[in-house]
Design a protein around this motif. Structure first.
Motif, short mmCIF file in Angstrom:
data_model
loop_
_atom_site.label_atom_id
_atom_site.label_comp_id
_atom_site.label_asym_id
_atom_site.label_seq_id
_atom_site.Cartn_x
_atom_site.Cartn_y
_atom_site.Cartn_z
N CYS A 608 -5.92 7.94 24.03
CA CYS A 608 -6.58 7.77 23.19
C CYS A 608 -7.05 6.12 22.94
N ASN A 609 -8.26 5.96 22.66
CA ASN A 609 -8.62 4.39 21.88
C ASN A 609 -9.20 4.45 20.66
N PHE A 610 -9.33 5.59 19.89
CA PHE A 610 -9.56 5.68 18.64
C PHE A 610 -11.09 5.44 18.38
N GLU A 611 -11.74 5.40 19.27
CA GLU A 611 -13.10 4.95 19.18
C GLU A 611 -14.17 6.00 18.37
N THR A 612 -13.55 7.54 18.88
CA THR A 612 -14.38 8.40 18.17
C THR A 612 -13.90 9.07 17.00
N GLY A 613 -12.52 8.72 16.77
CA GLY A 613 -11.95 9.37 15.91
C GLY A 613 -11.16 10.72 16.01
N LYS A 614 -11.45 11.20 17.47
CA LYS A 614 -10.88 12.48 17.71
C LYS A 614 -9.75 12.08 18.37
N HIS A 615 -8.54 12.70 18.10
CA HIS A 615 -7.34 12.52 19.02
C HIS A 615 -6.43 13.46 18.69
N ASN A 616 -5.40 13.68 19.55
CA ASN A 616 -4.34 14.43 19.33
C ASN A 616 -2.88 13.71 18.89
N TRP A 617 -3.24 12.91 17.87
CA TRP A 617 -2.28 12.22 17.19
C TRP A 617 -2.23 12.47 15.63
N SER A 618 -1.29 12.64 14.99
CA SER A 618 -1.28 13.00 13.61
C SER A 618 -0.20 12.47 12.82
N SER A 619 -0.66 11.75 11.61
CA SER A 619 0.09 11.13 10.82
C SER A 619 0.32 11.86 9.63
N ASP A 620 1.67 11.57 8.90
CA ASP A 620 2.16 12.22 7.89
C ASP A 620 1.22 12.12 6.57
N LEU A 621 0.47 12.85 6.26
CA LEU A 621 -0.79 12.64 5.23
C LEU A 621 -0.29 12.62 3.84
N THR A 622 0.99 12.95 3.71
CA THR A 622 1.46 13.11 2.31
C THR A 622 2.01 11.70 1.93
N LYS A 623 2.16 10.92 2.60
CA LYS A 623 2.74 9.53 2.40
C LYS A 623 1.80 8.41 2.02
N SER A 624 2.13 7.48 1.08
CA SER A 624 1.50 6.40 0.94
C SER A 624 1.09 5.46 1.93
N TYR A 625 2.27 5.41 2.81
CA TYR A 625 2.48 4.66 4.01
C TYR A 625 2.11 5.50 5.11
N MET A 626 0.96 5.36 5.67
CA MET A 626 0.53 6.33 6.90
C MET A 626 -0.52 5.61 7.78
N TRP A 627 -0.61 5.94 9.04
CA TRP A 627 -1.32 5.23 10.01
C TRP A 627 -2.66 5.71 9.70
N SER A 628 -3.72 4.64 9.84
CA SER A 628 -5.03 4.85 9.43
C SER A 628 -5.87 4.02 10.76
N ILE A 629 -7.23 4.73 10.82
CA ILE A 629 -8.04 3.95 11.79
C ILE A 629 -8.90 3.06 11.15
N ALA A 630 -9.03 1.80 11.62
CA ALA A 630 -9.47 0.70 11.00
C ALA A 630 -10.34 0.03 12.23
#
Length: 868
Positions: A608-630
């Motif tokens: 994954c290079n995160f250019e398309t937004g499609k990847h097989n990695w997931s972050s815990d979306l219930t927390k305020s401190y979460m991995w985000s694409i930027a």
């Protein structure tokens, strides 16, 4: 006398290929090229036609290198992937041992034939055909029913569905009698034998005329014409083309007096062979007769052309497949008053092949006592089974196809075997033999061109539908497709509103012929508080097996799924969606693919290079401190990257943790999808940890109930991207987890980019050994201990794109350290810095180097032959 020895050494670093050559060989019919390269190419608008394949073997002292051997299946796969293509790489089609020069590799003899690329079924546009004529009466692509009543087709010919496409003339309000519209091909290279075939539809009381021309600046030949209403059917026509200079084909439609004059065309095919010598006589829809097929004589159990429902209850079709009506015709076997196991054959005329072919047909096997339908290929030498199916199917027509790769004449034979009861009528319709391979798997689908052959198999209002954009219900379903990530992209989904808990719906594929181990992949979306369940099943004969399932709310993201398929018989896949507790239970699917080889061999699913937004990695979306694409700079000053690593631009993407407003020591995980890999793999990534209050980044491997920390870094690492990697060895199914821990204040943004899972060790230490020692050992070159070492050839794998610059850097480094060394017995180089910059270019752990030992008094050569 000058002293010079030339030696060939296999050096274990990170690449693989052969010293390739391409040369012309006499003694073959026509111009035959022989190549020992992993890539074979035709130029000047020509395509490949493989003549022969042979294997070379060479002895070696390196026991770890396998000799090359090819199975019949692998050879057939090479033909299927390369024939009729302008260029083809066999790197992924054969074992690595067949690509290593000096140990055993294959030679391919092939010819380049003139390419005929104006064939078209209009499923993906016009294929280079252009339209000439007035706007009021013009050729245009359509699907389903044309706009005017009582004229035009209601389905295409290619798929025989309302989703398939064809081209037709629409009679608009201001059009008038004898208006003309031309459909014109691109320029076509002639051949001594060339055939044009197509299907046409001319239904309507006011139908006028369709004319076909072959023409260029010197000639204009009228090949064929037909006039008047031909009925609501698709008809086949083939025309022998003349051997003139480059030419064009023109279909001319002439409008009738009234609007009921739509003329349609589909499945245009131009081939370099005699119209009567290959496949055209095999096609049959049984509307007028049994075409060029013959039945068993003097057999009370014989194939019968019929329309409507068969005489027996609870078996057989109620309508044909071609027209989908009770007046349309099909051919079938009546089971009443026949003995169990009675057989009957339906046999084609002899087929004289000119390359591979794709045999397709529709069959109907409905009834509790259903028997067996076999398809055989019959030649002078043998009778081989090409396809078989037994037992009761759903009450509908089923499609199947398979490749035929034969060099000698053959016949196709259907064999029907009566089942245990009279409820075992077997029916066939729309038999077609097409030139070339059947192509991509019928499982592949992104729903951009409707359903790609997938369809609902349970009659219910709770059915899979194709949609673009957001689903109708709030707080459930995706807002965009997975393929494009846009509102206009399409996907399949189940709508939870107005349905009952526990309702089921099946999305079923066409029948697939196995071709070795395969990996079926798909993307799914299960977002909503009332989500039910999604399962994947494999059907083979009378056996149904669950391969995968998931249930409950999976958050508002597309997720990746995959299953291994290891079967030896024809099979189907179906998805089962089960409605959950509430209307917030929309389930969606997109981007389904059937890939060769097992999923276990495909570490790419984590890249994954995160250019398309499609990847097989997931972050815990219930927390305020979460991995985000930027993109660009993070929100906080004095922390985080300014650009991504992939593009090094402000609009490039990466994933990160924002430290602002988060308590110290807060943790967040980024977790991969589960992978199951055999062998040694190298996990690589780039990280950015800039900020005075920087926290910690950990990487864990979780397998079963065990979680192990593999890597860790803490504190400010400076304002640049850093590289990291580690080996993963022979694990059971596992997940990789990045854990970010927030530092003492906001200056602790942590970022990741360019994640790769490589099918090789991470070792970047390049130590050369003539006797194929371990990569951690040094190389001793006793033959050169008193002479200069001069590199002649370096060969890297050319299967990787855009790697030439990296290979040149590696060459320069090796040359600098090892070339022209006097009185040396060891040459050791470390390419770790080169490899980590672009690890994808160095996955196969092979570099072939040719070197010479020269006497010190002999001037050294000034040039080096490097092959990339």
């Amino acid at each position: 006398m000058d002293k010079m020895n030339t030696l060939i050494v296999i050096f274990c670093i990170a690449s693989m290929d052969l010293f390739s050559g391409t040369y012309y060989v006499s003694g073959f019919e026509g111009s035959v090229i022989e190549s020992d390269s992993s890539t074979i190419i035709c130029s000047d608008n020509k395509t490949i036609s493989i003549v022969n394949m042979t294997v070379k073997q060479t002895t070696t002292s390196c026991s770890e290198y396998d000799q090359c051997s090819l199975t019949d299946e692998e050879m057939s796969n090479i033909k299927k992937n390369c024939n009729d293509e302008p260029a083809c790489s066999i790197t992924s089609l054969v074992p690595n041992s067949c690509l290593m020069d000096y140990y055993g590799h294959m030679n391919i003899s092939y010819s380049c034939k003139e390419r005929v690329d104006c064939s078209c079924n209009f499923e993906r546009g016009m294929c280079g055909w252009t339209v000439v004529g007035p706007d009021r009466y013009i050729w245009q692509i359509g699907k389903g029913k044309t706009r005017t009543s009582n004229t035009g087709p209601n389905r295409d010919h290619t798929t025989s569905t309302s989703y398939g496409h064809f081209i037709y003339t629409e009679s608009k309000t201001d059009s008038s009698l004898n208006d003309e519209s031309d459909l014109l091909s691109e320029w076509i290279i002639p051949s001594t034998k060339q055939c044009l075939s197509f299907w046409y539809h001319m239904y309507g009381k006011s139908i006028n005329k369709l004319v076909v021309y072959q023409m260029n600046s010197n000639y204009k030949f009228e090949l064929w014409n037909i006039s008047n209403n031909q009925g609501n059917k698709w008809y086949f026509q083939s025309l022998t083309l003349r051997d003139i200079r480059p030419y064009q084909i023109k279909f001319k439609a002439i409008r009738g007096k009234y609007h009921t004059s739509d003329i349609a065309i589909d499945d245009i095919v131009i081939t370099n062979n005699d119209c009567n010598a290959f496949y055209l006589q095999i096609d049959c829809n049984f509307e007028t007769d049994i075409c060029k097929w013959s039945k068993d004589s003097n057999n009370i159990y014989e194939w019968i052309v019929f329309s409507g429902s068969t005489p027996s209850k609870d078996t057989g079709p109620e309508s044909d497949h071609t027209l989908g009506s009770s007046t349309g015709h099909y051919i079938y076997l009546e089971a009443s008053s026949k003995d169990i196991g009675t057989k009957s054959n339906l046999t084609s005329d002899t087929v004289y092949p000119n390359g591979d072919a794709c045999f397709t047909f529709w069959y109907y096997l409905y009834g509790e006592g259903m028997g067996t339908l076999n398809v055989y290929l019959e030649s002078e030498e043998e009778l081989t089974t090409a396809w078989s199916i037994s037992g009761n199917r759903n009450k509908e027509w089923w499609f199947t196809s398979f490749d035929i790769s034969r060099s000698k004449p053959y016949r196709i034979m259907f064999e029907g075997i009566r089942g245990n009861t009279s409820k075992s009528d077997i029916a066939l319709d729309d038999i077609i033999l097409l030139p070339g391979s059947c192509g991509d798997s019928v499982l592949n689908c992104n729903f951009e061109a409707e359903n790609c052959g997938w369809k609902n198999s349970i009659a219910s209002d709770y059915a899979w539908k194709i949609i673009a954009g957001k689903t109708p219900s709030k707080y459930t379903g995706p807002s965009a497709d997975h393929t494009s990530g846009s509102l206009g992209g399409r996907y399949a989904y189940l709508e939870g509103s107005g349905r009952n808990k526990g309702e089921k719906s099946h999305l079923r594929s066409m029948t697939v012929l196995p071709n070795g181990d395969a990996c079926f992949t798909f993307w799914y979306h299960m977002y909503g508080s009332g989500i039910g369940a999604l399962s994947v099943y494999l059907v083979m004969g009378n056996t149904t097996r669950k391969l995968w399932e998931n249930s409950g709310n999976q958050q508002n993201v597309w997720r990746f799924g995959y299953v291994d398929i290891t079967v030896a018989k024809p099979f189907m896949i179906f998805f089962e969606g089960i409605r959950g507790e509430t209307s917030k239970s929309d389930i969606a699917l997109d981007d389904m693919s059937l890939l060769s080889k097992s999923c276990k061999e495909r570490g790419f699913i984590l890249d994954c290079n995160f250019e398309t937004g499609k990847h097989n990695w997931s972050s815990d979306l219930t927390k305020s401190y979460m991995w985000s694409i930027a993109t660009g700079k993070t929100k906080s000053l004095d922390t985080g990257p300014k650009t991504d690593h992939t593009t090094e631009l402000s609009n490039g993407h990466y994933i990160y943790l924002e430290g602002t407003g988060i308590p110290s020591r807060t943790k967040s995980e980024l977790t991969s999808t589960t992978v199951n890999l055999n062998g040694t793999f190298c996990f690589t990534f780039w990280y950015h940890m800039y900020g005075k209050a920087m926290g910690t980044l950990n990487v864990y491997i979780k397998s079963g109930n065990t979680t192990i920390k593999y890597w860790s870094q803490s504190g400010n690492q400076g304002n640049n991207w850093k590289f990291a990697n580690f080996d993963i060895l022979n694990l059971d199914p596992f997940n990789i987890i990045f854990e970010g821990i927030r530092g003492d204040n906001y200056t602790s943004d942590i970022a990741l980019d360019d994640i790769l899972l490589l099918q090789s060790s991470c070792s970047g230490s390049i130590n050369y050994s003539q006797s194929c020692l371990e990569t951690t050992e040094s190389i001793s070159l006793p033959e050169c201990s008193k002479h200069y070492l001069q590199l002649n050839n370096l060969v890297f794998d050319r299967g990787f794109d855009n790697c030439s610059a990296e290979y040149q850097v590696a060459q320069r480094q090796i040359k600098t350290l090892c070339d022209d060394i006097d009185n040396s017995d060891i040459c050791t180089s470390n390419l770790s810095e080169v490899i980590k910059k672009e690890p994808r270019c160095f996955q196969l752990n092979r570099l072939l180097i040719e070197y010479t030992c020269e006497d010190g008094d002999v001037p050294l050569a000034s040039s080096y032959r490097f092959y990339i």
